[in-house]
Design a protein around this motif. Structure first.
Motif, short mmCIF file in Angstrom:
data_model
loop_
_atom_site.label_atom_id
_atom_site.label_comp_id
_atom_site.label_asym_id
_atom_site.label_seq_id
_atom_site.Cartn_x
_atom_site.Cartn_y
_atom_site.Cartn_z
N UNK A 73 -0.39 1.11 7.26
CA UNK A 73 -0.24 2.39 6.58
C UNK A 73 0.53 3.38 7.42
N UNK A 74 0.27 3.39 8.74
CA UNK A 74 0.99 4.32 9.60
C UNK A 74 2.48 3.99 9.65
N UNK A 75 2.81 2.69 9.71
CA UNK A 75 4.22 2.30 9.70
C UNK A 75 4.91 2.78 8.44
N UNK A 76 4.26 2.59 7.30
CA UNK A 76 4.84 3.01 6.02
C UNK A 76 4.94 4.52 5.93
N UNK A 77 3.93 5.21 6.45
CA UNK A 77 3.98 6.68 6.43
C UNK A 77 5.14 7.19 7.28
N UNK A 78 5.36 6.56 8.43
CA UNK A 78 6.46 6.99 9.28
C UNK A 78 7.82 6.79 8.59
N UNK A 79 7.94 5.67 7.88
CA UNK A 79 9.18 5.43 7.14
C UNK A 79 9.37 6.48 6.05
N UNK B 131 -10.22 1.17 4.00
CA UNK B 131 -9.90 2.07 2.90
C UNK B 131 -8.49 2.60 2.90
N UNK B 132 -7.65 2.19 3.86
CA UNK B 132 -6.31 2.77 3.91
C UNK B 132 -5.37 2.19 2.86
N UNK B 133 -5.69 0.99 2.35
CA UNK B 133 -4.86 0.51 1.24
C UNK B 133 -5.09 1.39 0.01
N UNK B 134 -6.35 1.59 -0.34
CA UNK B 134 -6.66 2.42 -1.50
C UNK B 134 -6.28 3.87 -1.27
N UNK B 135 -6.48 4.35 -0.04
CA UNK B 135 -6.27 5.77 0.24
C UNK B 135 -4.82 6.16 0.45
N UNK B 136 -4.00 5.21 0.93
CA UNK B 136 -2.60 5.58 1.19
C UNK B 136 -1.60 4.56 0.64
N UNK C 101 -1.25 4.01 -3.24
CA UNK C 101 -0.81 5.23 -3.94
C UNK C 101 0.64 5.57 -3.65
N UNK C 102 1.07 5.38 -2.41
CA UNK C 102 2.40 5.82 -2.00
C UNK C 102 3.44 4.71 -2.02
N UNK C 103 3.00 3.46 -1.98
CA UNK C 103 3.91 2.33 -1.99
C UNK C 103 3.46 1.30 -3.03
N UNK C 104 3.42 1.67 -4.30
CA UNK C 104 2.89 0.77 -5.33
C UNK C 104 3.72 -0.49 -5.54
N UNK C 105 4.97 -0.50 -5.06
CA UNK C 105 5.81 -1.67 -5.24
C UNK C 105 5.59 -2.77 -4.24
N UNK C 106 4.82 -2.49 -3.18
CA UNK C 106 4.53 -3.53 -2.17
C UNK C 106 3.49 -4.50 -2.72
N UNK C 107 3.79 -5.78 -2.59
CA UNK C 107 2.85 -6.79 -3.07
C UNK C 107 1.65 -6.89 -2.13
N UNK C 108 0.46 -6.77 -2.71
CA UNK C 108 -0.77 -6.91 -1.95
C UNK C 108 -1.50 -8.14 -2.44
#
Length: 509
Positions: free
Chosen positions: A188-194, A225-230, A233-240
């Motif tokens: 999540x932090x890596x994605x937030x930085x991007x 909880x960081x997948x649900x929390x960040x 919500x912010x990167x819905x196109x990433x496959x989980x």
């Protein structure tokens, strides 16, 4: 429908096939290896999962081995900062322990470093049995610290998040598999930085598309909880890909098939794991006298001969019942990488394909009941045999002293477009590098199909190392529906090993 429709005849063949070359000839070659960043917290099952991962590290392009936090393991910042998240284990079971400065994290924790140090001891033997194993020095250079200070905290960058950010932004083609047996705060932090850097720039649309297409998260749940929390919500196109399954975890005894219960026993574990070299000694089992963190009230696994009541009287939270000394505890997060192993099942192609790590969806168990557990437990015995063989590689200084996987190949394409009513001929090519005798079968993995029925698999006479079948595509198959057919080959070595090749038929319009 049945979970597998077996071809009627098993073929025995002996001798090495045309595919049995030297140990350096790996399917797919170096460039085909999946790019992997592996993340773990210091739970005993993560340590065991790491042992297995290193046994298969020749299968991966390992870009990082990252210390990570979760809701049940975080290191603190070393400054006395108190932390608390509602609903965590320290608030359950009648406990009221935190806010606290760290949780279940040993000062100077180095379980990943320790595992790589052991790898260095066995590396000379491993490379005798298969090509592609990374050097110990290479793996040591790939160890990073992620966002470990606090549970779910993505407030600042870490070496681990910087690594993920760099990998997602580079121009190498293909996916980057973010495999986590811990929380997802480092991701999540890596994605937030991007996002923070590019969101308000002209490059944002291109960057967000690139990252969303490149990252594939394979995780054992959302452990902080960081997948649900960040992320979601912010990167819905990433496959989980949700990879949690009972068969590899503490609940394995409730998921294992009756014929595979032996693989959890003290007898099998001692003979095939614990007594086999330095990795076997490092692998955690019931009653081994060890704890990941001294005094951890949730880690009662090192004790033997004590009842639940006795352990509770000692102050332990007994959240799973004690088992026989020396028996299996858990490899809870192993499923996150098992479908990336090049065993021919190609479970990495799609979350619904399935493989040793299970799949997205239920499989029909032998009792005719749809079961998410069966999607993973059906492969457990085979995977355990394979793991036992690889541990033997660590102590066998010569290729001839251990068993190796048989070969399972299919002539022609493994993905084919077919028409309704068409008869498809499939030629399976089998062999064994150790010149062991092999048996082979073709079967329909009906649970992975999008075609809802079954097909008939007819045996055709073939050569000694060929298993030829004809399959007629049903007239009621709809355009776009798929039929999954698997060639399965097992040798008679010790332990017996199995390889596969999946063919997917897609009905044309």
């Amino acid at each position: 429908m049945t979970a597998a429709v077996l071809a009627g005849v098993m073929i025995a063949a002996s001798g090495a096939s045309a595919f049995a070359g030297d140990a350096d000839s790996q399917p797919g070659g170096e460039n085909a290896k999946p790019r992997v960043i592996l993340m773990h917290d210091p739970e005993l099952d993560d340590q065991n999962t790491l042992v297995r991962y290193l046994m298969y590290s020749n299968e991966f392009d390992t870009e990082g081995l990252v210390y990570s936090s979760s809701g049940v393991h975080w290191a603190g910042d070393g400054k006395g900062t108190l932390w608390h998240v509602a609903g965590r284990e320290y608030t359950r079971f009648g406990l009221n322990i935190c806010p606290c400065t760290s949780w279940r994290w040993k000062p100077g924790e180095r379980f990943i470093d320790d595992a790589v140090d052991i790898y260095a001891q066995v590396y000379p033997n491993l490379r005798k049995h298969a090509g592609g194993y990374p050097s110990p020095k290479e793996l040591q250079s790939k160890i990073y610290t992620g966002n470990i200070e606090f549970d779910g905290d993505i407030s600042k960058d870490s070496p681990g998040s910087d690594l993920i950010r760099k990998s997602l932004l580079d121009n190498r083609p293909g996916p980057v598999y973010l495999l986590t047996g811990a929380g997802q705060s480092t991701i999540a932090r890596a994605l937030k930085s991007i996002k923070d850097e590019y969101e308000n720039t002209p490059q944002w649309a291109q960057i967000s598309t690139k990252v969303s297409q490149k990252a594939i998260i394979q995780s054992f749940g959302d452990q902080d909880g960081t997948y649900a929390g960040y992320i979601g919500k912010n990167w819905p196109g990433i496959e989980f890909r949700q990879m949690s399954t009972s068969i590899w975890g503490y609940g394995a005894r409730n998921a294992v098939l009756p014929q595979d219960a032996k693989y959890l026993s003290a007898e099998w574990t001692k003979a095939n794991v614990s007594d086999v070299g330095p990795f076997g000694a490092y692998y955690r089992v019931w009653g081994d006298g060890k704890q990941m963190v001294p005094g951890d009230i949730f880690d009662h696994f090192g004790f033997s001969g004590l009842t639940t009541e006795q352990l509770k009287a000692m102050g332990y939270v007994v959240w799973t019942p004690p088992q026989a000394k020396g028996s299996w505890i858990s490899e809870g997060d192993t499923s996150i990488f098992m479908n990336l192993i090049d065993n021919g099942l190609r479970g990495y192609v799609d979350a619904g394909y399935g493989g040793w790590g299970g799949r997205k969806g239920s499989d029909t168990d032998p009792n005719g009941v749809p079961s998410g557990n069966y999607a993973a437990s059906r492969w457990f015995g085979t995977a355990q045999q394979d793991f036992a063989a690889r541990l033997q590689w660590t102590v066998a200084a010569r290729y001839s002293e251990a068993n190796h996987e048989p070969t399972a190949k299919v002539a022609g394409q493994v993905d084919r477009t077919v028409s309704r009513g068409q008869t498809v001929t499939l030629t399976g090519l089998t062999g064994d590098p150790d010149r062991d005798q092999v048996t082979s079968s073709w079967w329909q993995y009906a649970d992975a199909d999008t075609y809802p029925g079954t097909v008939t698999i007819n045996q055709v006479p073939g050569g000694q190392q060929q298993h030829v079948v004809k399959v007629r595509v049903p007239d009621d198959a709809a355009p776009g529906q798929t039929i999954h057919l698997i060639l399965q080959v097992t040798d008679n070595g010790s332990p017996a090993l199995t390889s596969y090749q999946r063919v997917v038929l897609t009905v044309s319009g």
